[in-house]
Write a protein that holds these residues in place. Structure first.
Motif, PDB file in Angstrom:
ATOM      1  N   HIS A 106     -25.964  -4.867   1.809  1.00  0.00           N
ATOM      2  CA  HIS A 106     -25.434  -3.983   0.774  1.00  0.00           C
ATOM      3  C   HIS A 106     -23.926  -4.032   0.944  1.00  0.00           C
ATOM      4  CE1 HIS A 106     -25.369   0.328  -1.140  1.00  0.00           C
ATOM      5  NE2 HIS A 106     -24.747  -0.575  -1.882  1.00  0.00           N
ATOM      6  N   GLU A 107     -23.244  -4.744   0.052  1.00  0.00           N
ATOM      7  CA  GLU A 107     -21.832  -5.042   0.225  1.00  0.00           C
ATOM      8  C   GLU A 107     -21.058  -4.811  -1.071  1.00  0.00           C
ATOM      9  OE1 GLU A 107     -22.352  -8.531   3.592  1.00  0.00           O
ATOM     10  OE2 GLU A 107     -22.378  -9.107   1.476  1.00  0.00           O
ATOM     11  N   VAL A 108     -19.758  -4.638  -0.918  1.00  0.00           N
ATOM     12  CA  VAL A 108     -18.866  -4.455  -2.068  1.00  0.00           C
ATOM     13  C   VAL A 108     -17.698  -5.420  -1.915  1.00  0.00           C
ATOM     14  CG1 VAL A 108     -17.330  -2.872  -3.293  1.00  0.00           C
ATOM     15  CG2 VAL A 108     -19.494  -2.030  -2.354  1.00  0.00           C
ATOM     16  N   PHE A 109     -17.396  -6.131  -2.989  1.00  0.00           N
ATOM     17  CA  PHE A 109     -16.261  -7.058  -2.993  1.00  0.00           C
ATOM     18  C   PHE A 109     -15.236  -6.542  -4.000  1.00  0.00           C
ATOM     19  CE2 PHE A 109     -20.084  -9.347  -1.832  1.00  0.00           C
ATOM     20  CZ  PHE A 109     -19.711  -9.908  -0.616  1.00  0.00           C
ATOM     21  N   LEU A 110     -13.993  -6.447  -3.541  1.00  0.00           N
ATOM     22  CA  LEU A 110     -12.922  -5.864  -4.338  1.00  0.00           C
ATOM     23  C   LEU A 110     -11.839  -6.907  -4.596  1.00  0.00           C
ATOM     24  CD1 LEU A 110     -12.577  -2.569  -2.267  1.00  0.00           C
ATOM     25  CD2 LEU A 110     -13.778  -2.820  -4.457  1.00  0.00           C
ATOM     26  N   HIS A 111     -11.496  -7.102  -5.848  1.00  0.00           N
ATOM     27  CA  HIS A 111     -10.433  -8.022  -6.243  1.00  0.00           C
ATOM     28  C   HIS A 111      -9.253  -7.170  -6.711  1.00  0.00           C
ATOM     29  CE1 HIS A 111     -13.298 -11.465  -6.220  1.00  0.00           C
ATOM     30  NE2 HIS A 111     -14.162 -10.495  -6.484  1.00  0.00           N
ATOM     31  N   LEU A 112      -8.175  -7.192  -5.935  1.00  0.00           N
ATOM     32  CA  LEU A 112      -7.043  -6.313  -6.189  1.00  0.00           C
ATOM     33  C   LEU A 112      -6.031  -6.949  -7.133  1.00  0.00           C
ATOM     34  CD1 LEU A 112      -6.360  -4.868  -2.616  1.00  0.00           C
ATOM     35  CD2 LEU A 112      -8.157  -4.284  -4.270  1.00  0.00           C
ATOM     36  N   ALA A 113      -5.230  -6.080  -7.758  1.00  0.00           N
ATOM     37  CA  ALA A 113      -4.224  -6.545  -8.711  1.00  0.00           C
ATOM     38  C   ALA A 113      -3.174  -7.413  -8.034  1.00  0.00           C
ATOM     39  CB  ALA A 113      -3.567  -5.342  -9.385  1.00  0.00           C
ATOM     40  N   ASP A 114      -2.977  -7.249  -6.724  1.00  0.00           N
ATOM     41  CA  ASP A 114      -1.969  -8.048  -6.024  1.00  0.00           C
ATOM     42  C   ASP A 114      -2.519  -9.392  -5.551  1.00  0.00           C
ATOM     43  OD1 ASP A 114      -3.578  -7.436  -3.853  1.00  0.00           O
ATOM     44  OD2 ASP A 114      -2.137  -6.111  -2.882  1.00  0.00           O
ATOM     45  N   GLY A 115      -3.757  -9.720  -5.962  1.00  0.00           N
ATOM     46  CA  GLY A 115      -4.335 -11.016  -5.630  1.00  0.00           C
ATOM     47  C   GLY A 115      -5.221 -11.019  -4.407  1.00  0.00           C
ATOM     48  N   ARG A 116      -5.249  -9.951  -3.648  1.00  0.00           N
ATOM     49  CA  ARG A 116      -6.102  -9.917  -2.456  1.00  0.00           C
ATOM     50  C   ARG A 116      -7.568  -9.697  -2.836  1.00  0.00           C
ATOM     51  NH1 ARG A 116      -4.412  -5.303   1.182  1.00  0.00           N
ATOM     52  NH2 ARG A 116      -3.742  -4.371  -0.810  1.00  0.00           N
ATOM     53  N   ARG A 117      -8.448 -10.191  -1.973  1.00  0.00           N
ATOM     54  CA  ARG A 117      -9.882  -9.966  -2.105  1.00  0.00           C
ATOM     55  C   ARG A 117     -10.358  -9.299  -0.817  1.00  0.00           C
ATOM     56  NH1 ARG A 117     -14.657 -12.444  -0.460  1.00  0.00           N
ATOM     57  NH2 ARG A 117     -16.422 -12.379  -1.929  1.00  0.00           N
ATOM     58  N   GLY A 132     -11.607   0.895   8.290  1.00  0.00           N
ATOM     59  CA  GLY A 132     -10.642   0.482   7.280  1.00  0.00           C
ATOM     60  C   GLY A 132     -10.737   1.194   5.954  1.00  0.00           C
ATOM     61  N   LEU A 133     -11.839   1.877   5.687  1.00  0.00           N
ATOM     62  CA  LEU A 133     -11.987   2.503   4.373  1.00  0.00           C
ATOM     63  C   LEU A 133     -11.166   3.780   4.248  1.00  0.00           C
ATOM     64  CD1 LEU A 133     -15.744   1.927   3.471  1.00  0.00           C
ATOM     65  CD2 LEU A 133     -13.749   0.452   3.134  1.00  0.00           C
ATOM     66  N   ASP A 134     -10.812   4.403   5.364  1.00  0.00           N
ATOM     67  CA  ASP A 134      -9.962   5.591   5.279  1.00  0.00           C
ATOM     68  C   ASP A 134      -8.613   5.247   4.674  1.00  0.00           C
ATOM     69  OD1 ASP A 134      -9.307   4.055   7.486  1.00  0.00           O
ATOM     70  OD2 ASP A 134      -8.941   5.771   8.813  1.00  0.00           O
ATOM     71  N   GLY A 135      -7.996   4.159   5.134  1.00  0.00           N
ATOM     72  CA  GLY A 135      -6.720   3.738   4.559  1.00  0.00           C
ATOM     73  C   GLY A 135      -6.855   3.306   3.116  1.00  0.00           C
ATOM     74  N   LEU A 136      -7.942   2.607   2.808  1.00  0.00           N
ATOM     75  CA  LEU A 136      -8.165   2.157   1.433  1.00  0.00           C
ATOM     76  C   LEU A 136      -8.304   3.344   0.488  1.00  0.00           C
ATOM     77  CD1 LEU A 136      -8.724  -0.595  -0.088  1.00  0.00           C
ATOM     78  CD2 LEU A 136     -11.133  -0.011   0.112  1.00  0.00           C
ATOM     79  N   LEU A 137      -9.088   4.354   0.878  1.00  0.00           N
ATOM     80  CA  LEU A 137      -9.331   5.502   0.010  1.00  0.00           C
ATOM     81  C   LEU A 137      -8.146   6.444  -0.042  1.00  0.00           C
ATOM     82  CD1 LEU A 137     -13.055   6.086   0.979  1.00  0.00           C
ATOM     83  CD2 LEU A 137     -12.190   5.252  -1.211  1.00  0.00           C
ATOM     84  N   ALA A 138      -7.315   6.429   0.980  1.00  0.00           N
ATOM     85  CA  ALA A 138      -6.101   7.249   0.949  1.00  0.00           C
ATOM     86  C   ALA A 138      -5.068   6.648  -0.001  1.00  0.00           C
ATOM     87  CB  ALA A 138      -5.519   7.376   2.351  1.00  0.00           C
ATOM     88  N   ARG A 139      -5.004   5.310  -0.066  1.00  0.00           N
ATOM     89  CA  ARG A 139      -3.997   4.647  -0.903  1.00  0.00           C
ATOM     90  C   ARG A 139      -4.487   4.382  -2.322  1.00  0.00           C
ATOM     91  NH1 ARG A 139      -3.927   1.438   3.654  1.00  0.00           N
ATOM     92  NH2 ARG A 139      -4.918  -0.261   2.499  1.00  0.00           N
ATOM     93  N   LEU A 140      -5.809   4.173  -2.482  1.00  0.00           N
ATOM     94  CA  LEU A 140      -6.403   3.840  -3.771  1.00  0.00           C
ATOM     95  C   LEU A 140      -5.653   2.700  -4.460  1.00  0.00           C
ATOM     96  CD1 LEU A 140      -7.257   7.397  -5.154  1.00  0.00           C
ATOM     97  CD2 LEU A 140      -8.812   5.740  -4.105  1.00  0.00           C
ATOM     98  N   PRO A 141      -5.737   1.487  -3.900  1.00  0.00           N
ATOM     99  CA  PRO A 141      -5.040   0.351  -4.508  1.00  0.00           C
ATOM    100  C   PRO A 141      -5.621   0.001  -5.872  1.00  0.00           C
ATOM    101  CG  PRO A 141      -6.586  -0.409  -2.857  1.00  0.00           C
ATOM    102  CD  PRO A 141      -6.576   1.088  -2.755  1.00  0.00           C
ATOM    103  N   ALA A 142      -4.829  -0.723  -6.663  1.00  0.00           N
ATOM    104  CA  ALA A 142      -5.271  -1.128  -7.995  1.00  0.00           C
ATOM    105  C   ALA A 142      -6.319  -2.227  -7.863  1.00  0.00           C
ATOM    106  CB  ALA A 142      -4.091  -1.621  -8.815  1.00  0.00           C
TER     107      ALA A 142
END
Length: 310
Positions: free
Chosen positions: A224-235, A118-128
């Motif tokens: 070793h984890e990363v949690f991302l809180h996006l501008a569109d409300g998703r976590r 899933g990180l390929d799509g995340l890094l290709a789009r670079l969401p806010a």
């Protein structure tokens, strides 16, 4: 078969040898290490220096698993010789050493967990991303801190050696400048020059924030984890022992050998096509190192006695 040269056959080099052993189309043509500690494939040529190995083998791929400082020189030497290069993090502790040089476009940093599901799509789009949290909780005993890891000048701290995969992933998605840092570094067990814990809260331009909690004295299952809180409300949660589950189910996470093989393939393909979105260029490493430097520079120091040293 593509010829691979491994520079550095210690603990990290051994992990690359395991991954290379099952990689289609790749063969370990040689190892550059004056005192290899890893078990090498039978009849593998061993060279005392990477200079000699490059001249003798003309490898297509060079994997540099040497300590910081040595690593950067070897990676640039391999790129100048025409090879594609994977260099282990952090490559150097000096951000200024990463000022661009010819050939750096052939060098990528070994962040294999960034190839997790899933990180390929995340890094290709670079969401806010509005807020990110990096959590590291592992147990490192005193025996881990030996040889080059004993001194900060050659190893760096917990953020350089332990939490850099997650920290760098978060910073890829939080591209704005760091404005303030509130951090604490705790030295509790006397592990040479290394600390046991780092906590930091960073405020970035635009009100974005990054929280880091990294501990190497924690019993229990490592994480070793990363949690991302996006501008569109998703976590979004990037999970695993070392992020390897990505955005997927931890039960289905690929092995680290599989992630490394994906990385090797992507690095070789970058010789003739645009780089895979999960690859991390050497030039991009400068910003994480600058952020790490600032955290350590501004942090409060806590010693075992409970006294705080500014």
């Amino acid at each position: 078969m593509k010829r691979v040269l491994l520079v550095g056959a210690g603990e990290v080099g051994a992990k690359h040898l395991d991954a290379l052993a099952g990689a289609d189309g790749l063969t370990v043509a040689g190892v550059a290490d004056p005192f290899p500690r890893a078990a090498l494939p039978p009849n593998t040529p061993v060279f005392a220096s990477w200079h000699a190995a490059l001249a003798a083998l003309s490898p297509q791929l060079v994997v540099v698993a040497a300590p910081p400082g040595i690593a950067l020189a070897a990676a640039r030497g391999a790129a100048a010789a025409g090879a594609m290069v994977v260099v282990e993090k952090p490559a150097t502790l000096d951000p200024a050493a990463l000022a661009p040089q010819p050939g750096d476009e052939r060098i990528f940093v070994g962040f294999q967990p960034h190839f997790a599901p899933g990180l390929d799509g995340l890094l290709a789009r670079l969401p806010a991303v509005e807020r990110a949290e990096v959590v590291l909780a592992v147990q490192r005993d005193p025996g881990y801190f030996r040889d080059w890891r004993r001194a900060y000048a050659t190893a760096g701290g917990v953020l350089h050696q332990q939490a850099i995969h997650g920290l760098t992933l978060a910073l890829r998605l939080l591209s704005s400048a760091v404005e303030t840092v509130d951090a604490e570094v705790a030295h509790l067990r006397g592990l040479a020059e290394s600390e046991d814990r780092v906590t930091a809260d960073l405020t970035l331009a635009g009100g974005r924030t990054l929280h880091v909690a990294a501990s190497i004295d924690q019993p229990g299952p490592p994480r070793h984890e990363v949690f991302l809180h996006l501008a569109d409300g998703r976590r979004l949660a990037v999970r695993g022992r070392n992020l390897e589950a990505g955005l997927g189910d931890p039960a289905d996470a690929p092995t680290h050998e599989q992630l490394r093989r994906r990385m090797y393939s992507a690095v070789l393909n970058a010789a003739w096509q645009p780089p895979h979105p999960c690859l991390f260029p050497l030039s991009a490493l400068r910003r994480p190192l600058e952020v790490i430097d600032r955290v350590y520079r501004d942090a409060r120091r806590v010693r075992a006695t409970g006294a705080v040293a500014a």
